[in-house]
Scaffold this active site. Structure first.
Site, PDB file in Angstrom:
ATOM      1  N   ASP A  13      40.246 -23.354   6.871  1.00 52.05           N
ATOM      2  CA  ASP A  13      41.719 -24.186   6.445  1.00 52.05           C
ATOM      3  C   ASP A  13      42.754 -23.172   7.300  1.00 52.05           C
ATOM      4  O   ASP A  13      42.356 -21.923   8.298  1.00 52.05           O
ATOM      5  CB  ASP A  13      41.652 -24.607   5.183  1.00 52.05           C
ATOM      6  CG  ASP A  13      43.159 -24.485   4.020  1.00 52.05           C
ATOM      7  OD1 ASP A  13      43.353 -25.261   5.265  1.00 52.05           O
ATOM      8  OD2 ASP A  13      43.549 -23.920   4.066  1.00 52.05           O
ATOM      9  N   SER A  14      43.834 -23.609   7.324  1.00 55.75           N
ATOM     10  CA  SER A  14      45.145 -22.011   7.447  1.00 55.75           C
ATOM     11  C   SER A  14      44.822 -21.449   6.630  1.00 55.75           C
ATOM     12  O   SER A  14      45.619 -20.583   7.190  1.00 55.75           O
ATOM     13  CB  SER A  14      46.267 -22.546   7.930  1.00 55.75           C
ATOM     14  OG  SER A  14      46.431 -23.908   7.035  1.00 55.75           O
ATOM     15  N   CYS A  76      41.405 -28.734   5.384  1.00 58.45           N
ATOM     16  CA  CYS A  76      42.362 -29.121   5.847  1.00 58.45           C
ATOM     17  C   CYS A  76      42.613 -30.596   6.687  1.00 58.45           C
ATOM     18  O   CYS A  76      42.231 -30.346   7.032  1.00 58.45           O
ATOM     19  CB  CYS A  76      42.610 -27.988   6.947  1.00 58.45           C
ATOM     20  SG  CYS A  76      44.732 -27.961   7.541  1.00 58.45           S
ATOM     21  N   GLU A 155      50.545 -19.862  -0.887  1.00 58.19           N
ATOM     22  CA  GLU A 155      50.229 -18.511  -0.185  1.00 58.19           C
ATOM     23  C   GLU A 155      50.643 -17.866  -0.706  1.00 58.19           C
ATOM     24  O   GLU A 155      49.765 -16.564  -1.230  1.00 58.19           O
ATOM     25  CB  GLU A 155      50.489 -18.863   1.339  1.00 58.19           C
ATOM     26  CG  GLU A 155      49.736 -19.445   2.387  1.00 58.19           C
ATOM     27  CD  GLU A 155      48.359 -19.646   2.169  1.00 58.19           C
ATOM     28  OE1 GLU A 155      48.023 -17.687   2.274  1.00 58.19           O
ATOM     29  OE2 GLU A 155      47.477 -20.418   2.607  1.00 58.19           O
ATOM     30  N   CYS A 187      47.219 -31.973   1.079  1.00 56.07           N
ATOM     31  CA  CYS A 187      46.849 -30.939   1.912  1.00 56.07           C
ATOM     32  C   CYS A 187      46.367 -30.442   0.433  1.00 56.07           C
ATOM     33  O   CYS A 187      45.963 -30.157  -0.139  1.00 56.07           O
ATOM     34  CB  CYS A 187      48.051 -30.310   1.955  1.00 56.07           C
ATOM     35  SG  CYS A 187      48.627 -28.489   2.370  1.00 56.07           S
ATOM     36  N   HIS A 189      45.816 -27.721  -0.225  1.00 55.35           N
ATOM     37  CA  HIS A 189      47.042 -26.235  -0.615  1.00 55.35           C
ATOM     38  C   HIS A 189      47.237 -26.723  -1.815  1.00 55.35           C
ATOM     39  O   HIS A 189      47.294 -26.358  -2.970  1.00 55.35           O
ATOM     40  CB  HIS A 189      48.065 -25.728  -0.150  1.00 55.35           C
ATOM     41  CG  HIS A 189      47.214 -24.569   0.427  1.00 55.35           C
ATOM     42  ND1 HIS A 189      47.454 -25.653   2.014  1.00 55.35           N
ATOM     43  CD2 HIS A 189      48.025 -23.631   1.028  1.00 55.35           C
ATOM     44  CE1 HIS A 189      47.331 -23.816   2.427  1.00 55.35           C
ATOM     45  NE2 HIS A 189      47.406 -22.785   2.035  1.00 55.35           N
TER      46      HIS A 189
END
Ligand code: DGL
Length: 273
Positions: A13-14, A76, A155, A187, A189
């Protein structure tokens, strides 16, 4: 049994979002080891171009292959939308993303045929959720809403912060006007904001987290390809975590959401791959 069975699964993932998918793989495929890569130096992906996300994803796939992974999960949505199709043609090991499993379960879940999707700007503007769902259920109505501030808030670890609640209200109240009964957390996240999202959309909207479905699709894929690890579960699984920056922050975050503590996260220079 082929020797590849004992090889790990590559997951990327990012940043920390893919840990929501890694968590489901750990729960549902307890015999498998994971090599996770979080591109913490280059997050977010959601506001970048397709060419950039594809370049990043190719580098990560090259890195994961040095770890002898037997299969890869793009944990992701943005990279699944922009890179999966191309990369699938380029590598010889199985690779899956998170979008198809999420789209499938949303179509199975909706009763009124009105589905909301929230994700990064890239994922929503790609229209990929809509096209997957229309293929399965042609008359489905899909409303997409990019929520670009969610990724930096997650994040930053501001999961329950009043600012996050305020931002979520702005994004989600608009969607509710469309009478959706199902909302895809498009997403990786966003499942970390699940309780905030739940409070705003209420109990009548079913939240779809593609992470679980992705883990189940991975299990089926490994079985089909004869690649499942026969271990039934391990007391000390051998998961490895790599990032492109801020390893300590990543490790602390990971330890707050994974079912057990990770001891080490290693920083690598992904531009070398
Ligand atoms: N977690 C990722 C996704 O599912 C990427 C978020 C980002 O880097 O913008 O889209």
């Amino acid at each position: 049994m082929s020797k590849d069975c004992k090889a790990p699964i590559g997951v990327f993932d990012s940043g920390v979002g893919g840990l929501t998918v890694a968590r489901e793989i750990m729960r549902n495929l307890p015999g498998e080891d994971i090599v996770y890569f979080g591109d913490t130096a280059r997050v977010p992906y959601g506001s970048k171009s397709k060419a950039t996300v594809l370049r990043y994803s190719r580098q990560i796939v090259r890195f994961l292959k040095t770890q002898q992974v037997k299969a890869i999960v793009i944990a992701c949505n943005t990279a699944s939308a922009y890179a999966l199709e191309d990369i699938r043609k380029e590598i010889e090991i199985p690779i899956i993303g998170v979008i198809q499993p999420g789209a499938k379960v949303a179509c199975e879940t909706t009763a009124n045929g009105r589905i909301g999707v929230i994700g990064t700007k890239a994922t929503i503007s790609s229209g990929i959720y809509t096209s997957f769902m229309r293929r399965q259920k042609p008359d489905v109505q899909v409303v997409g809403k990019p929520c670009p501030l969610f990724v930096p808030l997650v994040e930053e670890g501001w999961i329950k912060d009043p600012i996050t609640v305020e931002v979520a209200k702005r994004y989600l109240e608009e969607l509710l006007q469309y009478d959706i009964d199902t909302l895809i957390l498009g997403c990786t996240h966003y499942p970390l904001l699940r309780s905030t999202i739940r409070e705003i959309v209420g109990e009548k909207v079913t939240l779809v987290n593609p992470a679980y479905e992705t883990a189940i699709e991975l299990r089926e894929l490994l079985e089909r390809e004869g690649l499942s690890n026969p271990a039934k579960g391990k007391e000390h699984p051998n998961h490895c975590f790599y990032v492109s920056d801020a390893a300590e922050d990543f490790r602390n975050f990971a330890n707050s959401i994974l079912p057990y503590d990770i001891e080490m996260t290693q920083q690598i220079n992904i531009e070398e791959y």
